[in-house]
Design an enzyme around this catalytic site. Sequence first.
Site, PDB file in Angstrom:
ATOM      1  N   GLY A 128      33.147  37.989  39.504  1.00  0.00           N
ATOM      2  CA  GLY A 128      34.479  37.792  40.052  1.00  0.00           C
ATOM      3  C   GLY A 128      35.365  38.986  39.739  1.00  0.00           C
ATOM      4  O   GLY A 128      34.997  39.868  38.958  1.00  0.00           O
ATOM      5  N   GLN A 155      38.109  39.360  38.051  1.00  0.00           N
ATOM      6  CA  GLN A 155      38.501  39.525  36.646  1.00  0.00           C
ATOM      7  C   GLN A 155      37.332  39.160  35.732  1.00  0.00           C
ATOM      8  O   GLN A 155      37.511  38.547  34.691  1.00  0.00           O
ATOM      9  CB  GLN A 155      39.739  38.679  36.337  1.00  0.00           C
ATOM     10  CG  GLN A 155      41.029  39.284  36.859  1.00  0.00           C
ATOM     11  CD  GLN A 155      41.303  40.660  36.256  1.00  0.00           C
ATOM     12  OE1 GLN A 155      40.825  41.008  35.177  1.00  0.00           O
ATOM     13  NE2 GLN A 155      42.078  41.459  36.967  1.00  0.00           N
ATOM     14  N   SER A 156      36.143  39.565  36.119  1.00  0.00           N
ATOM     15  CA  SER A 156      34.946  39.204  35.362  1.00  0.00           C
ATOM     16  C   SER A 156      34.941  39.843  33.971  1.00  0.00           C
ATOM     17  O   SER A 156      35.001  41.061  33.828  1.00  0.00           O
ATOM     18  CB  SER A 156      33.719  39.672  36.146  1.00  0.00           C
ATOM     19  OG  SER A 156      32.578  39.662  35.330  1.00  0.00           O
ATOM     20  N   ASN A 157      34.855  38.991  32.946  1.00  0.00           N
ATOM     21  CA  ASN A 157      34.677  39.497  31.586  1.00  0.00           C
ATOM     22  C   ASN A 157      33.328  40.193  31.450  1.00  0.00           C
ATOM     23  O   ASN A 157      33.191  41.179  30.720  1.00  0.00           O
ATOM     24  CB  ASN A 157      34.731  38.339  30.588  1.00  0.00           C
ATOM     25  CG  ASN A 157      36.095  37.702  30.534  1.00  0.00           C
ATOM     26  OD1 ASN A 157      37.084  38.363  30.243  1.00  0.00           O
ATOM     27  ND2 ASN A 157      36.157  36.403  30.823  1.00  0.00           N
ATOM     28  N   CYS A 191      31.661  41.860  33.764  1.00  0.00           N
ATOM     29  CA  CYS A 191      31.671  43.210  34.359  1.00  0.00           C
ATOM     30  C   CYS A 191      32.391  44.194  33.437  1.00  0.00           C
ATOM     31  O   CYS A 191      31.934  45.327  33.253  1.00  0.00           O
ATOM     32  CB  CYS A 191      32.323  43.173  35.740  1.00  0.00           C
ATOM     33  SG  CYS A 191      31.282  42.359  36.977  1.00  0.00           S
TER      34      CYS A 191
END
Length: 330
Positions: free
Chosen positions: A74, A76-78, A80
Amino acid sequence: MTPELIFPARKPLAQIPTRLQSLNLTDAPHDKRLWIKRDDLTGAALSGNKIRKLEYVLAQALAEGADTLVTCGGFQSNHCRATALTAAAHGLGCELILRGEKPDNLDGNLLLGAMAGADYRCYRAPDYHRNLPLLLRQTAERLKAQGKNPFVIPTGASDEIGLWGYIQAAQELAQDFVALGIERPLVVCAVGSGGTLAGLAAGLAHFCPDARVLGVAVCDNQSYFEQRVQEDIAKAQQVYPQSGLQMPTNYRVNDEFIGPGYAKGYPALYKTIQQLAREAGVILDPVYTGKAFYGLAELMRRGAIAQRDIVFIHTGGIFGVFPEREALQP
Ligand SMILES: *Cc1c(COP(=O)(O)O)cnc(C)c1O
């Protein structure tokens, strides 16, 4: 004596073991003892649950001679963000496939990932969902054509490699339980791609058989995740046949607290996040840990939890707070 589990190779990244602390809230039931495992403190920018998984994933990537990490998530992927920082710290390239429209101003996790030099491409949600396997394959092929050696990490690093990070966390927890006199606990975590739950369930089944695990879903439903855990463990048993890993039956998933959807908040969620900040100095995030903790508190209010000792796994996510600044104004 339980037979030994044999772990795959690991590259140390996380500040572990993390602490298990008691958590005192004004409205908690008096017959319960609440504990919080501080996996939000596995690092600073490189924090949260994903880095436990990336320890095993990175070891595998380096063993295969990879020079570029490719992953997805997503906006705001933690995961990534953690992958981008891990890549930068090890001299590797990083390419991210993101779900959502590119904003004018980068914020939160995406800002940090971009600062770490990750290349990213954004896809509208329907296109992303329809084409993700293809997008990952095409990215890997493009990199190979450039003479690179990419290593593709699935969503959330939730696969038969990444879940070892939470098998190891379960081993830590078993030691915490002995040190703190915690018996027959209920261990609670957020569930987004399932690897944390799978690792905790399998690890606790091995290291602390009287523990039970409750996963609070933040996106897909109960049957999806309960089956997903079975599949991920079965795959791990196949890939690591000598490991001694057993199929767990000690867990279940609750999907009542997702609200309007993944990464979409609701008033009771924001109130829970504000309460923990004020009463415990703990920052929960609006996508994962806030919903999981709200779900736990609600189940306690309903009298639906039998255990006295309840252990909440704080899986991190602090950078997800900032893009939600309006809803979280005190
Ligand atoms: C990814 C994530 C989770 C969910 O973990 P999964 O292993 O993907 O189920 C929970 N909390 C935070 C903060 C996360 O970033």
